[in-house]
Design a protein around this motif. Sequence first.
Motif, mmCIF file in Angstrom:
data_model
loop_
_atom_site.group_PDB
_atom_site.id
_atom_site.type_symbol
_atom_site.label_atom_id
_atom_site.label_comp_id
_atom_site.label_asym_id
_atom_site.label_seq_id
_atom_site.Cartn_x
_atom_site.Cartn_y
_atom_site.Cartn_z
ATOM 1 N N UNK A 144 13.697 11.335 5.047
ATOM 2 C CA UNK A 144 13.785 11.976 6.323
ATOM 3 C C UNK A 144 13.102 11.170 7.892
ATOM 4 N N UNK A 145 12.218 10.408 8.170
ATOM 5 C CA UNK A 145 11.914 9.623 8.936
ATOM 6 C C UNK A 145 13.301 8.836 9.754
ATOM 7 N N UNK A 146 12.344 8.692 10.602
ATOM 8 C CA UNK A 146 12.922 7.737 11.546
ATOM 9 C C UNK A 146 12.810 5.832 10.429
ATOM 10 N N UNK A 147 11.409 6.129 10.903
ATOM 11 C CA UNK A 147 11.295 4.974 9.929
ATOM 12 C C UNK A 147 11.744 4.824 8.303
ATOM 13 N N UNK A 148 12.452 4.833 7.731
ATOM 14 C CA UNK A 148 12.883 5.404 6.021
ATOM 15 C C UNK A 148 13.307 3.651 5.753
ATOM 16 N N UNK A 149 13.619 3.144 7.150
ATOM 17 C CA UNK A 149 14.317 1.747 6.125
ATOM 18 C C UNK A 149 13.736 0.747 5.992
ATOM 19 N N UNK A 150 12.243 1.150 6.596
ATOM 20 C CA UNK A 150 10.668 0.213 6.564
ATOM 21 C C UNK A 150 10.103 0.327 5.339
ATOM 22 N N UNK A 151 8.600 -0.495 4.800
ATOM 23 C CA UNK A 151 8.564 -0.086 3.138
ATOM 24 C C UNK A 151 7.563 1.296 3.208
ATOM 25 N N UNK A 152 7.548 2.032 2.179
ATOM 26 C CA UNK A 152 6.882 2.682 1.502
ATOM 27 C C UNK A 152 6.188 2.030 0.124
ATOM 28 N N UNK A 153 4.880 2.087 0.854
ATOM 29 C CA UNK A 153 3.624 1.409 -0.228
ATOM 30 C C UNK A 153 2.470 2.108 -0.865
ATOM 31 N N UNK A 154 2.793 2.447 -2.174
ATOM 32 C CA UNK A 154 1.982 3.770 -2.426
ATOM 33 C C UNK A 154 0.835 3.118 -4.084
ATOM 34 N N UNK A 155 -0.944 3.934 -3.208
ATOM 35 C CA UNK A 155 -1.774 2.579 -3.520
ATOM 36 C C UNK A 155 -2.146 4.584 -4.456
ATOM 37 N N UNK A 156 -2.674 3.938 -5.868
ATOM 38 C CA UNK A 156 -3.336 5.327 -6.104
ATOM 39 C C UNK A 156 -5.082 5.047 -6.885
ATOM 40 N N UNK A 157 -5.759 5.232 -5.708
ATOM 41 C CA UNK A 157 -6.755 5.439 -5.659
ATOM 42 C C UNK A 157 -7.402 5.441 -6.708
ATOM 43 N N UNK A 158 -7.474 6.299 -7.787
ATOM 44 C CA UNK A 158 -8.219 6.300 -9.415
ATOM 45 C C UNK A 158 -7.796 5.296 -10.373
#
Length: 442
Positions: free
Chosen positions: A177-191
């Motif tokens: 829903x942000x204006x940067x929706x086309x930019x990457x979403x990078x997920x990191x599981x720290x555990x």
Amino acid sequence: MQPETGRIAILEDDPIMGESLMHGLSLEGHTVQWWKKGEEALRQLAEESNGFDLVLCDIRLPDMNGEEVFRQSSRASATPFLFMTGFGDVDQAVRLMRSGAVDFITKPFDMSSLLQRIDNTLRGRPRHSADTGLGISRSMRDAAMMLRRYANHPLPVLIQGETGTGKEVAARFLHDVSSSAAAPFVAVNCAAIPAELLESELFGHEKGAFTGAGNLHRGYAERAGSGILFLDEIGDMPNALQAKLLRLIEERKFNRLGGESEIRFTARIVCATHQEIGADGSSFRKDLYFRLSALPVTLPPLRERPEDILWLVQAFLEEIIRTRETKIRGIGIMAEDAMLEHPWPGNARELRNRLERAAALSENVLLLPSDVFPDARPVREHEALGTLSDARDAAERRQILRALSSTNGQVAQAAKQLGVSRTTLWEKMNRFGIESGVRSEN
């Protein structure tokens, strides 16, 4: 871009201000209603069948405080409130927004500034009844509304909640829903990443930085670009790396391991944890916690929002049927009853896992209780007995939850489906501890 128009209510006792706002908003194409007293607003909000897209509310009113109008109306309606006040301060603004208000503007203000805020609010509204974001319960609608307000702020967001409540889903919703929706979403599981590798994975390394580093490696912070760097289970991050994360937030730059040149960090940080990292006695750095929790969101466990159970079941089943080979085409009434009675210690993740296993193994077209709960122990006959009143209440509660699920939380539609008045349905929902984010159709 054309400005959004909607149905707006003004709660303002000053005749000059009220007349000016009504005239200005009407010229912009909005449908406007003007109230001068809090009691009048509460009555109209309770009786209005079509609902409002926004309430523009003054704080100081002749009969009651505008904040009290908001709190009373929010028990029965998810209508957004934008507050106006000549006596506002930062503490009040934070309190109102954390309670669910969409925005806050201090008098005197120019009309163009107000119109921009109204336009931003209306652009964030659901387009149809099925567009409920994270759930149909009031708590999840409130969480979705909060994330919409946070969407285009640069500050870090901290999402807290039990394991399986959907924290990554909420983070992706924030991104979408942000204006940067086309930019990457990078997920990191720290555990999930060993402590000795996490720094390299997060910041990257140069060729030859350590034994085995045969090539240049760009870390998650670099790959996130101008999008979101999502750090899941941030509470499991090693203390030494917490200090480097704090520097990343404060200086907005980092070095790859073994590198000398600084790299600019342009992503937004969103974190999630099931731990109480800000509690006394926690080993998590307090200075980092305060930076990460600038914009907080808490997701309640599924057992506290039973309205979302069948809504999630429907959403998960539709996806499973669409993407997998299965005979399942729906869920039976008895399985629904069993799912509504289950405490869901694993929250939405447990629900999804049970449905996926049932869809893979069941030979039925409609899921049975034994498909969803093959591990359930048999109930002895004397344990199943209860009073007729208890059985009647349990049946009514389940039927109300089914109606709310089928109408995406629209109480007026659910009441019509159940053959009762909205007032009767609200009384029963209060009695059974059921909450919904929407009182009537929008």
